[in-house]
Scaffold this motif. Structure first.
Motif, PDB file in Angstrom:
ATOM      1  N   LYS A 179       0.955  -1.068   0.229  1.00 39.23           N
ATOM      2  CA  LYS A 179      -0.394  -0.040  -0.146  1.00 39.23           C
ATOM      3  C   LYS A 179       0.542   1.490   0.238  1.00 39.23           C
ATOM      4  N   LYS A 180       0.189   2.188  -0.839  1.00 43.45           N
ATOM      5  CA  LYS A 180       1.182   3.524  -0.903  1.00 43.45           C
ATOM      6  C   LYS A 180       0.609   4.774   0.473  1.00 43.45           C
ATOM      7  N   ASN A 181       2.035   5.383   1.133  1.00 44.45           N
ATOM      8  CA  ASN A 181       1.733   6.124   2.485  1.00 44.45           C
ATOM      9  C   ASN A 181       0.293   6.859   1.817  1.00 44.45           C
ATOM     10  N   TYR A 182       0.031   7.708   2.584  1.00 38.64           N
ATOM     11  CA  TYR A 182      -1.290   9.353   2.137  1.00 38.64           C
ATOM     12  C   TYR A 182      -1.097   9.992   2.783  1.00 38.64           C
ATOM     13  N   GLY A 199      -8.925   7.525   7.378  1.00 40.75           N
ATOM     14  CA  GLY A 199      -8.327   5.824   6.493  1.00 40.75           C
ATOM     15  C   GLY A 199      -7.624   6.770   4.983  1.00 40.75           C
ATOM     16  N   ARG A 200      -7.317   5.633   4.286  1.00 36.75           N
ATOM     17  CA  ARG A 200      -6.966   6.368   3.086  1.00 36.75           C
ATOM     18  C   ARG A 200      -7.691   6.830   2.153  1.00 36.75           C
ATOM     19  N   ALA A 228     -11.877   5.691   2.130  1.00 35.64           N
ATOM     20  CA  ALA A 228     -11.912   6.133   3.425  1.00 35.64           C
ATOM     21  C   ALA A 228     -12.275   5.320   3.918  1.00 35.64           C
ATOM     22  N   ASP A 239      -7.163  15.242  -1.675  1.00 31.76           N
ATOM     23  CA  ASP A 239      -6.510  13.080  -1.362  1.00 31.76           C
ATOM     24  C   ASP A 239      -5.594  13.468  -0.538  1.00 31.76           C
ATOM     25  N   GLY A 287      -6.170  11.574   3.879  1.00 28.49           N
ATOM     26  CA  GLY A 287      -7.132  11.355   4.753  1.00 28.49           C
ATOM     27  C   GLY A 287      -7.020  11.356   6.734  1.00 28.49           C
ATOM     28  N   HIS A 300       1.699   9.503   6.216  1.00 28.11           N
ATOM     29  CA  HIS A 300       0.920   7.816   7.506  1.00 28.11           C
ATOM     30  C   HIS A 300       1.197   6.761   7.146  1.00 28.11           C
ATOM     31  N   PRO A 359       1.088   2.923   6.791  1.00 24.82           N
ATOM     32  CA  PRO A 359       0.927   2.081   7.112  1.00 24.82           C
ATOM     33  C   PRO A 359       1.101   1.251   8.370  1.00 24.82           C
TER      34      PRO A 359
END
Length: 201
Positions: free
Chosen positions: A2-5, A60-61, A65, A92, A94, A134, A136
């Motif tokens: 998963k990508k960071n956000y 959330g992402r 979300a 974009d 979160g 962020h 994960p």
């Protein structure tokens, strides 16, 4: 992987004015509904005389979300919470709450004017707030002997990983917040030191 956000780095407040109405926009990082509630209570305490305190958040992402909500707080339906949420989604971002506190200036803005005013207020604060990414995490529980605690602490320090808690009983139990992209390295460390560990699902 998963990508960071991006999430807001900190609380920020900005004020705009439209036809004598004041719009005070606040942004805050949030990760639970309880945090949202706490921020909203603070806004009501700080501005007990405000006509409306409208808000939206997503946790959330961005794009998927886990939770999102909005509230018009007495403004015509769809003219406050939705425009705020739309700006959040456009940015974009979160784990974010945006509140817009309105003091009515005596001139009605109409539905279109309200949408523009609330969206503009949200834009004013979201365009200026600093962002952090962020990461994960996979929380891991580790059981070990007392002699193994120091090597684990050292590994966490070297890899900038948060050692959330350590409890002592007949053995040492630790909870480690391992970033997803370091889960393999952490597993290798635990295996090499024969530590009993498991990732929370």
């Amino acid at each position: 992987m998963k990508k960071n956000y991006p999430v807001p780095a900190a609380y920020l407040e900005r004020e705009t004015g439209v036809k004598k109405s004041r719009f005070i926009a606040r942004v805050a990082p949030v990760s639970t509904r309880d945090e949202v509630k706490d921020w909203l209570e603070k806004a009501h305490q700080d501005h007990p005389d405000a006509r409306h305190i409208c808000w939206a958040y997503q946790i959330g992402r961005p794009g998927s979300a886990a939770e999102a909500a909005m509230n018009d707080d007495g403004e015509p339906s769809g003219t406050a919470g939705k425009p705020i949420l739309n700006v959040i989604q456009h940015k974009d971002m979160g784990d974010v709450l945006v509140m817009v506190i309105r003091y009515f200036g005596g001139i009605k803005l109409g539905a279109g004017g309200l949408v523009r005013a609330y969206a503009g207020a949200a834009e004013s604060v979201l365009s200026e707030v600093a962002r952090v990414f962020h990461k994960p995490v996979c929380p891991a529980n580790v059981k070990m002997g007392f002699a193994d605690e120091q090597p684990l602490r050292h590994w966490c320090d070297v890899n900038s990983v948060e050692l959330e808690s350590v409890t002592y009983g007949t053995q040492v139990t630790a909870r480690v917040l391992v970033p997803e992209n370091q889960a393999g390295t952490f597993s290798a460390f635990c295996d090499a030191h024969k530590l009993d560990y498991s990732f929370e699902t």
